[in-house]
Design a protein around this motif. Structure first.
Motif, PDB file in Angstrom:
ATOM      1  N   LEU A   1       0.684  -1.085  -0.063  1.00 33.41           N
ATOM      2  CA  LEU A   1      -0.156   0.120  -0.001  1.00 33.41           C
ATOM      3  C   LEU A   1       0.937   1.142   0.046  1.00 33.41           C
ATOM      4  O   LEU A   1       1.866   1.324   0.857  1.00 33.41           O
ATOM      5  CB  LEU A   1      -1.039   0.002   1.163  1.00 33.41           C
ATOM      6  CG  LEU A   1      -1.743   1.343   1.509  1.00 33.41           C
ATOM      7  CD1 LEU A   1      -2.780   1.531   0.351  1.00 33.41           C
ATOM      8  CD2 LEU A   1      -2.422   1.096   2.722  1.00 33.41           C
ATOM      9  N   SER A   2       0.714   2.108  -0.747  1.00 29.08           N
ATOM     10  CA  SER A   2       1.644   3.338  -0.854  1.00 29.08           C
ATOM     11  C   SER A   2       1.036   4.456  -1.550  1.00 29.08           C
ATOM     12  O   SER A   2      -0.164   4.283  -2.046  1.00 29.08           O
ATOM     13  CB  SER A   2       2.832   2.922  -2.201  1.00 29.08           C
ATOM     14  OG  SER A   2       2.218   2.343  -3.413  1.00 29.08           O
ATOM     15  N   VAL A   3       1.593   5.452  -0.993  1.00 26.79           N
ATOM     16  CA  VAL A   3       1.028   6.906  -1.196  1.00 26.79           C
ATOM     17  C   VAL A   3       2.079   7.852  -2.045  1.00 26.79           C
ATOM     18  O   VAL A   3       3.471   7.854  -1.895  1.00 26.79           O
ATOM     19  CB  VAL A   3       0.761   7.567   0.137  1.00 26.79           C
ATOM     20  CG1 VAL A   3       0.384   9.073  -0.596  1.00 26.79           C
ATOM     21  CG2 VAL A   3      -0.426   6.886   0.613  1.00 26.79           C
TER      22      VAL A   3
ATOM     23  N   LYS B   1       4.947   7.448   0.868  1.00 19.79           N
ATOM     24  CA  LYS B   1       5.068   6.691   1.913  1.00 19.79           C
ATOM     25  C   LYS B   1       4.807   5.292   1.492  1.00 19.79           C
ATOM     26  O   LYS B   1       3.936   5.055   0.613  1.00 19.79           O
ATOM     27  CB  LYS B   1       4.106   7.049   3.152  1.00 19.79           C
ATOM     28  CG  LYS B   1       4.447   6.412   4.268  1.00 19.79           C
ATOM     29  CD  LYS B   1       5.513   6.858   5.231  1.00 19.79           C
ATOM     30  CE  LYS B   1       5.800   6.065   6.365  1.00 19.79           C
ATOM     31  NZ  LYS B   1       7.049   6.386   7.184  1.00 19.79           N
TER      32      LYS B   1
ATOM     33  N   ALA C   1      -2.993   6.857  -4.296  1.00 22.37           N
ATOM     34  CA  ALA C   1      -2.643   5.737  -3.552  1.00 22.37           C
ATOM     35  C   ALA C   1      -2.729   4.400  -4.471  1.00 22.37           C
ATOM     36  O   ALA C   1      -3.630   4.553  -5.165  1.00 22.37           O
ATOM     37  CB  ALA C   1      -3.566   5.545  -2.395  1.00 22.37           C
TER      38      ALA C   1
ATOM     39  N   ALA D   1      -6.860   5.207   3.293  1.00 21.48           N
ATOM     40  CA  ALA D   1      -5.643   5.553   3.383  1.00 21.48           C
ATOM     41  C   ALA D   1      -5.291   7.101   2.870  1.00 21.48           C
ATOM     42  O   ALA D   1      -4.497   7.749   3.563  1.00 21.48           O
ATOM     43  CB  ALA D   1      -4.655   4.646   2.475  1.00 21.48           C
TER      44      ALA D   1
ATOM     45  N   PHE E   1      -3.947   9.679   5.337  1.00 22.56           N
ATOM     46  CA  PHE E   1      -2.597  10.240   5.202  1.00 22.56           C
ATOM     47  C   PHE E   1      -2.675  11.908   5.105  1.00 22.56           C
ATOM     48  O   PHE E   1      -1.927  12.572   5.646  1.00 22.56           O
ATOM     49  CB  PHE E   1      -2.005   9.688   3.809  1.00 22.56           C
ATOM     50  CG  PHE E   1      -0.589  10.117   3.602  1.00 22.56           C
ATOM     51  CD1 PHE E   1       0.568   9.638   3.981  1.00 22.56           C
ATOM     52  CD2 PHE E   1      -0.322  11.408   2.654  1.00 22.56           C
ATOM     53  CE1 PHE E   1       1.803   9.960   3.811  1.00 22.56           C
ATOM     54  CE2 PHE E   1       0.702  11.742   2.413  1.00 22.56           C
ATOM     55  CZ  PHE E   1       1.915  11.121   2.814  1.00 22.56           C
TER      56      PHE E   1
ATOM     57  N   LEU F   1      -0.068   3.773   7.077  1.00 18.90           N
ATOM     58  CA  LEU F   1      -0.122   2.634   5.936  1.00 18.90           C
ATOM     59  C   LEU F   1       0.128   1.259   6.311  1.00 18.90           C
ATOM     60  O   LEU F   1      -0.521   0.326   5.927  1.00 18.90           O
ATOM     61  CB  LEU F   1       1.012   2.993   4.856  1.00 18.90           C
ATOM     62  CG  LEU F   1       0.528   4.383   4.086  1.00 18.90           C
ATOM     63  CD1 LEU F   1       1.406   4.444   2.808  1.00 18.90           C
ATOM     64  CD2 LEU F   1      -1.126   4.471   3.832  1.00 18.90           C
TER      65      LEU F   1
ATOM     66  N   HIS G   1      -3.319  -0.027   8.343  1.00 22.36           N
ATOM     67  CA  HIS G   1      -4.136  -0.332   7.406  1.00 22.36           C
ATOM     68  C   HIS G   1      -4.022  -1.523   6.545  1.00 22.36           C
ATOM     69  O   HIS G   1      -4.834  -2.425   6.355  1.00 22.36           O
ATOM     70  CB  HIS G   1      -4.233   0.971   6.323  1.00 22.36           C
ATOM     71  CG  HIS G   1      -4.646   2.089   6.715  1.00 22.36           C
ATOM     72  ND1 HIS G   1      -6.159   2.094   7.397  1.00 22.36           N
ATOM     73  CD2 HIS G   1      -4.439   3.257   6.851  1.00 22.36           C
ATOM     74  CE1 HIS G   1      -6.378   3.345   7.649  1.00 22.36           C
ATOM     75  NE2 HIS G   1      -5.525   4.111   7.435  1.00 22.36           N
TER      76      HIS G   1
END
Length: 205
Positions: free
Chosen positions: A6-8, A21, A78, A98, A102, A130, A133
């Motif tokens: 899971l990335s932003v 992140k 995301a 998320a 964030f 993250l 989550h």
């Protein structure tokens, strides 16, 4: 059913995706595979963000994986990588949560000036949401039972792509993007090249 990353990101005016992140769950991969798999997940996620227009949601199926992306109008985005069995609706619920979490906990200004926020900033470094989550949503039934899915989220059309190649513009090659990627170390690029020659699956690709 499994969630892997899971990335932003922030997508700038040049469509370049900056990783802010990320959280990973790679215990199902061999110890020596994990660093390469993580790099390819980051590369794949960045590519999805760069090729998805603002205000869109999309899913890309690649082998046994589904990569889900949500890019907001302000450029904050995301990406969630899951196995093909994980429910798509829950994936987009998680992406929405998320992004909300964030943006609320990291941005301290009213203007949400994401271009000025970097992965090295103190607020981003301190943010651990993250990981929480990703851990909580490993069981989609338990997580979804606690979540009210917004009606407008269900009504928004999700673009489904069959392969990563379907995201590319005419004349582009995935091999060239891998070679130029800043997210991949030299060893990962060599591994990818050798795997393609043998027609084998390369990590997440």
């Amino acid at each position: 059913m499994k969630l892997y990353s899971l990335s932003v990101f922030h997508k700038g005016v040049s469509n370049k995706a900056r990783l802010l992140k990320a959280a990973y769950s790679l215990s199902s991969f061999g110890f020596f595979q994990r660093s390469g798999v993580q790099e390819f997940m980051t590369f794949t996620s960045a590519l999805l963000v760069e090729r998805s227009p603002a205000g869109s949601r999309a899913s890309v199926q690649e082998k046994d994986y589904l990569c889900h992306v949500h890019v907001r109008d302000g450029g904050l985005a995301a990406v969630l990588i899951a196995d093909a069995e994980y429910p798509q609706r829950v994936c987009f619920t998680l992406l929405e949560k998320a992004l909300d979490d964030f943006s609320t906990r990291v941005d301290t200004s009213a203007s949400a000036d994401w271009p000025s926020v970097s992965a090295e900033s103190a607020a981003v470094q301190a943010y651990k949401g993250l990981d929480a989550h990703l851990s909580r949503y490993q069981n989609p039934r338990e997580a979804d039972a606690l979540t009210k899915v917004q009606a407008e989220l269900d009504e928004t059309k999700v673009i489904l792509h069959d392969t990563m190649e379907s995201l590319l513009e005419r004349g582009e090659k995935l091999d060239d993007l891998v070679a130029k990627s800043e997210h991949l170390a030299f060893q990962s690029k060599v591994f990818y090249k050798n795997a393609r020659k043998k027609n084998e699956c390369c990590g997440i690709m």
